[in-house]
Design an enzyme around this catalytic site. Structure first.
Site, short mmCIF file in Angstrom:
data_model
loop_
_atom_site.label_atom_id
_atom_site.label_comp_id
_atom_site.label_asym_id
_atom_site.label_seq_id
_atom_site.Cartn_x
_atom_site.Cartn_y
_atom_site.Cartn_z
N ASP A 48 0.85 -1.19 0.00
CA ASP A 48 0.00 0.00 0.00
C ASP A 48 0.89 1.25 0.00
O ASP A 48 1.89 1.29 0.70
CB ASP A 48 -0.90 -0.01 1.24
CG ASP A 48 -2.03 1.00 1.14
OD1 ASP A 48 -1.73 2.22 1.23
OD2 ASP A 48 -3.18 0.60 0.98
N ILE A 49 0.51 2.25 -0.78
CA ILE A 49 1.33 3.48 -0.86
C ILE A 49 1.14 4.38 0.36
O ILE A 49 1.91 5.31 0.57
CB ILE A 49 1.08 4.28 -2.16
CG1 ILE A 49 -0.36 4.75 -2.24
CG2 ILE A 49 1.47 3.47 -3.37
CD1 ILE A 49 -0.62 5.77 -3.32
N GLY A 82 -16.01 3.03 2.95
CA GLY A 82 -14.66 3.58 2.84
C GLY A 82 -13.92 3.18 1.58
O GLY A 82 -12.72 3.40 1.47
N GLN A 83 -14.61 2.60 0.59
CA GLN A 83 -13.95 2.21 -0.65
C GLN A 83 -13.64 3.45 -1.48
O GLN A 83 -14.53 4.23 -1.79
CB GLN A 83 -14.83 1.24 -1.45
CG GLN A 83 -14.15 0.71 -2.68
CD GLN A 83 -15.00 -0.32 -3.43
OE1 GLN A 83 -16.15 -0.58 -3.08
NE2 GLN A 83 -14.43 -0.89 -4.48
N ASN A 90 -13.16 -2.95 2.02
CA ASN A 90 -14.06 -1.79 2.04
C ASN A 90 -14.99 -1.90 0.84
O ASN A 90 -14.54 -2.18 -0.28
CB ASN A 90 -13.27 -0.49 1.97
CG ASN A 90 -12.35 -0.31 3.17
OD1 ASN A 90 -12.68 -0.70 4.27
ND2 ASN A 90 -11.19 0.26 2.93
N HIS A 113 -7.36 -5.47 1.73
CA HIS A 113 -6.27 -4.91 2.53
C HIS A 113 -5.84 -5.96 3.54
O HIS A 113 -6.69 -6.60 4.17
CB HIS A 113 -6.74 -3.69 3.34
CG HIS A 113 -7.06 -2.48 2.55
ND1 HIS A 113 -6.17 -1.46 2.38
CD2 HIS A 113 -8.19 -2.12 1.91
CE1 HIS A 113 -6.73 -0.50 1.66
NE2 HIS A 113 -7.96 -0.88 1.35
N HIS A 165 -10.57 -4.86 -3.78
CA HIS A 165 -9.23 -5.09 -3.26
C HIS A 165 -9.31 -5.46 -1.79
O HIS A 165 -10.17 -4.99 -1.07
CB HIS A 165 -8.31 -3.87 -3.48
CG HIS A 165 -8.84 -2.58 -2.97
ND1 HIS A 165 -9.88 -1.89 -3.57
CD2 HIS A 165 -8.46 -1.83 -1.90
CE1 HIS A 165 -10.11 -0.77 -2.90
NE2 HIS A 165 -9.27 -0.71 -1.87
#
Length: 112
Positions: A29-30, A91-92, A85, A100, A98
């Site tokens: 994750d960035i 919260g998507q 999410n 997390h 995807h």
């Protein structure tokens, strides 16, 4: 298609890949929220968990077993959190399913 994760899957946008197979990729994750934070993303564009159907059952299972295998390989023996999410209220922020995976520290409950 103007999907961020589709572009990462296609190699048009760089990412720190940690897994790559015929069904999904995983990358760091960035904006990590834990010492270990990576995403598992299907190669197929599925907008969200809510948009998947019975034809996606095997894919969804593959995403979770891949997440578990990577977590094990990354030394998360004390545990980790898996989050999907879904939709704006969930919260998507990217409309591509995807998963997390967060770990490497004690995670409190409830989350946000």
């Amino acid at each position: 298609m103007d999907c961020l994760f589709c572009k990462i899957v296609a190699g048009k946008i760089p990412a720190k890949l940690i897994h790559d197979d015929e069904h999904c990729i995983a990358f760091l994750d960035i904006n990590p929220q834990a010492p270990t934070h990576f995403l598992v993303v299907p190669r197929e564009h599925v907008a969200s968990l809510a948009r998947g159907g019975s034809s996606h059952t095997a894919l969804f299972g593959h995403l979770l077993t891949t997440a578990s295998a990577i977590a094990r390989d990354r030394g998360l023996a004390n545990g980790y959190r898996v989050v999907v999410n879904t939709g704006p209220d969930g919260g998507q922020t990217v409309d591509h399913l995807h998963v997390h995976v967060l770990g490497g520290r004690h995670l409190t409950w409830p989350p946000g």
